[in-house]
Scaffold this motif. Structure first.
Motif, PDB file in Angstrom:
ATOM      1  N   THR A   1      60.080-110.869 -52.680  1.00 42.71           N
ATOM      2  CA  THR A   1      59.328-111.992 -53.234  1.00 42.71           C
ATOM      3  C   THR A   1      58.614-112.765 -52.137  1.00 42.71           C
ATOM      4  OG1 THR A   1      60.933-112.194 -55.042  1.00 42.71           O
ATOM      5  CG2 THR A   1      59.488-114.076 -54.648  1.00 42.71           C
ATOM      6  N   LEU A   2      59.286-112.979 -51.020  1.00 45.35           N
ATOM      7  CA  LEU A   2      58.671-113.664 -49.884  1.00 45.35           C
ATOM      8  C   LEU A   2      57.441-112.911 -49.387  1.00 45.35           C
ATOM      9  CD1 LEU A   2      58.584-115.738 -47.553  1.00 45.35           C
ATOM     10  CD2 LEU A   2      60.289-114.328 -46.369  1.00 45.35           C
ATOM     11  N   GLN A   3      57.575-111.594 -49.257  1.00 40.37           N
ATOM     12  CA  GLN A   3      56.456-110.777 -48.797  1.00 40.37           C
ATOM     13  C   GLN A   3      55.286-110.834 -49.773  1.00 40.37           C
ATOM     14  OE1 GLN A   3      58.469-107.006 -48.428  1.00 40.37           O
ATOM     15  NE2 GLN A   3      58.974-107.320 -46.254  1.00 40.37           N
ATOM     16  N   GLU A   4      55.569-110.809 -51.062  1.00 42.70           N
ATOM     17  CA  GLU A   4      54.529-110.842 -52.075  1.00 42.70           C
ATOM     18  C   GLU A   4      53.780-112.181 -52.063  1.00 42.70           C
ATOM     19  OE1 GLU A   4      51.923-109.944 -54.961  1.00 42.70           O
ATOM     20  OE2 GLU A   4      53.281-108.549 -53.930  1.00 42.70           O
ATOM     21  N   ILE A   5      54.518-113.279 -51.905  1.00 45.81           N
ATOM     22  CA  ILE A   5      53.889-114.601 -51.869  1.00 45.81           C
ATOM     23  C   ILE A   5      52.948-114.707 -50.670  1.00 45.81           C
ATOM     24  CG2 ILE A   5      54.309-117.075 -51.537  1.00 45.81           C
ATOM     25  CD1 ILE A   5      56.955-116.687 -53.053  1.00 45.81           C
TER      26      ILE A   5
ATOM     27  N   ARG B   1      51.598-112.258 -48.921  1.00 42.94           N
ATOM     28  CA  ARG B   1      50.516-111.277 -49.006  1.00 42.94           C
ATOM     29  C   ARG B   1      49.418-111.745 -49.974  1.00 42.94           C
ATOM     30  NH1 ARG B   1      53.418-107.123 -49.493  1.00 42.94           N
ATOM     31  NH2 ARG B   1      53.591-107.092 -51.769  1.00 42.94           N
ATOM     32  N   SER B   2      49.801-112.344 -51.077  1.00 43.42           N
ATOM     33  CA  SER B   2      48.806-112.721 -52.094  1.00 43.42           C
ATOM     34  C   SER B   2      48.141-114.068 -51.826  1.00 43.42           C
ATOM     35  CB  SER B   2      49.464-112.749 -53.478  1.00 43.42           C
ATOM     36  OG  SER B   2      50.500-113.723 -53.514  1.00 43.42           O
ATOM     37  N   GLY B   3      48.860-114.995 -51.223  1.00 44.52           N
ATOM     38  CA  GLY B   3      48.285-116.327 -51.038  1.00 44.52           C
ATOM     39  C   GLY B   3      48.403-116.909 -49.653  1.00 44.52           C
ATOM     40  N   GLY B   4      49.054-116.182 -48.735  1.00 48.89           N
ATOM     41  CA  GLY B   4      49.212-116.697 -47.390  1.00 48.89           C
ATOM     42  C   GLY B   4      50.427-117.606 -47.256  1.00 48.89           C
ATOM     43  N   ILE B   5      50.694-118.011 -46.022  1.00 49.24           N
ATOM     44  CA  ILE B   5      51.844-118.865 -45.727  1.00 49.24           C
ATOM     45  C   ILE B   5      51.770-120.175 -46.519  1.00 49.24           C
ATOM     46  CG2 ILE B   5      52.981-120.216 -43.924  1.00 49.24           C
ATOM     47  CD1 ILE B   5      53.516-117.304 -43.612  1.00 49.24           C
ATOM     48  N   ARG B   6      50.554-120.651 -46.721  1.00 47.13           N
ATOM     49  CA  ARG B   6      50.384-121.943 -47.404  1.00 47.13           C
ATOM     50  C   ARG B   6      50.987-121.940 -48.796  1.00 47.13           C
ATOM     51  NH1 ARG B   6      44.528-125.031 -48.060  1.00 47.13           N
ATOM     52  NH2 ARG B   6      45.350-126.960 -48.994  1.00 47.13           N
ATOM     53  N   ASP B   7      51.002-120.791 -49.462  1.00 50.41           N
ATOM     54  CA  ASP B   7      51.546-120.719 -50.818  1.00 50.41           C
ATOM     55  C   ASP B   7      53.051-120.979 -50.868  1.00 50.41           C
ATOM     56  OD1 ASP B   7      49.220-120.364 -52.199  1.00 50.41           O
ATOM     57  OD2 ASP B   7      49.844-118.515 -53.196  1.00 50.41           O
ATOM     58  N   LEU B   8      53.714-120.877 -49.742  1.00 45.88           N
ATOM     59  CA  LEU B   8      55.151-121.153 -49.710  1.00 45.88           C
ATOM     60  C   LEU B   8      55.431-122.646 -49.910  1.00 45.88           C
ATOM     61  CD1 LEU B   8      56.281-118.863 -46.755  1.00 45.88           C
ATOM     62  CD2 LEU B   8      56.872-118.582 -49.169  1.00 45.88           C
ATOM     63  N   TRP B   9      54.392-123.455 -49.726  1.00 48.99           N
ATOM     64  CA  TRP B   9      54.555-124.897 -49.926  1.00 48.99           C
ATOM     65  C   TRP B   9      53.852-125.365 -51.191  1.00 48.99           C
ATOM     66  CZ3 TRP B   9      55.437-122.997 -45.127  1.00 48.99           C
ATOM     67  CH2 TRP B   9      56.485-123.558 -44.412  1.00 48.99           C
ATOM     68  N   ARG B  10      53.583-124.439 -52.118  1.00 54.80           N
ATOM     69  CA  ARG B  10      52.982-124.820 -53.397  1.00 54.80           C
ATOM     70  C   ARG B  10      53.964-125.719 -54.171  1.00 54.80           C
ATOM     71  NH1 ARG B  10      48.854-122.969 -56.396  1.00 54.80           N
ATOM     72  NH2 ARG B  10      48.471-121.214 -54.988  1.00 54.80           N
ATOM     73  N   GLY B  11      53.439-126.797 -54.721  1.00 52.88           N
ATOM     74  CA  GLY B  11      54.287-127.720 -55.486  1.00 52.88           C
ATOM     75  C   GLY B  11      55.047-128.713 -54.632  1.00 52.88           C
TER      76      GLY B  11
END
Length: 336
Positions: free
Chosen positions: A84-88, A90-100
């Protein structure tokens, strides 16, 4: 007989060893009884600041947990933390890990502040006095104090929890996430959900939210107070500082509380993302177990355990450091 303990002979204190100890005990008793009560506002501010600071740091673990539980609900195979981490990324970049992150900071800032406010308000109700007159909180008292304070905080912050969950999932590569709008910010999300779904939409998943938070806080606070008390009695300041005692107590308590409440967290996520049919919490649980097996009730355990453990330990450690400072400040302002 003249020098028996029942006699009072101040001229010969040597025959009365108890008289030397009495002033010290009385002084301690007076000090504990004269100790000013904690400021509830100071507790709320300490909790809010601690929660807001820590929440942004552990947000990636929350995003991973939400994605894992949502993907599992759609029947995607081999859902794992690393995948899941790799998919996030890959699809949206590191920034997507801080979504929300915005609603998370607001939610935990408000929620933690209210939790500590209610905690300090309820604790005197369940405290008893020991032989010296010092307050003591039993295990059951700790369970009731922690559980009730979290229930009230969860009720107030539920709309922000709904927004947080949806913003963490919106925009992912999953097909189901396309049904979740890309909100501009927390205020826009609240307005959009209210217009489309009404007040009920802001409180969807309230039952599993409270059902997972109340046992967590009840179990956590009971374990935390017991472990902390034991460490304070047996660990000297030379071997373990007060900060280390608070952090260790919180880490152990958080792990135990997280594992017990994981299934209800899965139900909450599915209901708030509309990935479960609109039914009762019990019906959702039965449906998951029947169709997917008991293992699906524990999807996202690793990131949630890491997040909950780090977040709770850091929040409580910061709270224990900030709270005395703010209480002293409040007391000095009151006296002046």
């Amino acid at each position: 007989l003249r020098n028996s303990p029942g006699d009072s002979n101040p001229a010969n204190p040597a025959t009365h060893p108890t008289t030397n100890a009495m002033p010290k005990r009385n002084k301690d008793d007076v000090a504990s009884k004269d100790k000013p009560p904690k400021s509830k506002l100071a507790s709320a501010i300490s909790g809010s600041v601690s929660g807001a600071l820590v929440s942004a740091c552990v947000q990636p673990l929350d995003v991973i947990r939400t994605r894992m539980q949502a993907d599992s609900a759609q029947g995607l195979a081999k859902v794992s933390t690393v995948r899941t981490l790799q998919e996030i990324v890959r699809s949206g970049g590191i920034r997507d890990l801080w979504r929300g992150t915005q609603p998370t900071v607001i939610r935990l800032g408000i929620g933690a502040g209210l939790h500590f406010f209610f905690l300090e308000s309820l604790k005197p109700i369940f405290e008893t006095r020991d032989g010296k007159g010092d307050p003591h909180l039993s295990s059951m008292g700790a369970v009731l104090t922690g559980g009730l304070s979290r229930a009230m905080a969860a009720l107030v912050s539920c709309p922000i929890t709904v927004v947080k969950t949806r913003m963490e999932y919106a925009g992912s590569s999953s097909v189901a996430s396309r049904a979740v709008p890309l909100y501009r910010n927390t205020a826009d999300a609240l307005q959009t959900i209210f217009r489309a779904e009404g007040v009920r939409g802001l409180y969807v998943g309230l039952v599993p939210t409270i059902a997972s938070n109340v046992p967590f806080s009840a179990i956590y606070y009971m374990l935390y107070t017991r472990i902390q008390s034991r460490l304070q009695r047996h660990a000297s300041s030379a071997t373990m500082s007060p900060t280390a005692q608070n952090f260790s107590s919180s880490m152990v308590a958080a792990v135990g509380a997280t594992l017990v409440t994981q299934p209800l967290d899965v139900v909450r996520t599915r209901m708030q993302l509309s990935l479960a049919s609109p039914a009762s919490t019990l019906a959702v649980i039965q449906n998951i177990v029947r169709r997917e097996g008991i293992g699906s009730m524990f999807v996202g355990t690793l990131p949630r355990s890491l997040k909950r453990t780090l977040q709770t330990a850091l929040v409580w450690t910061l709270y224990e450091e900030l709270s005395p400072l703010l209480h002293k400040l409040a007391a000095s302002n009151k006296n002046s």
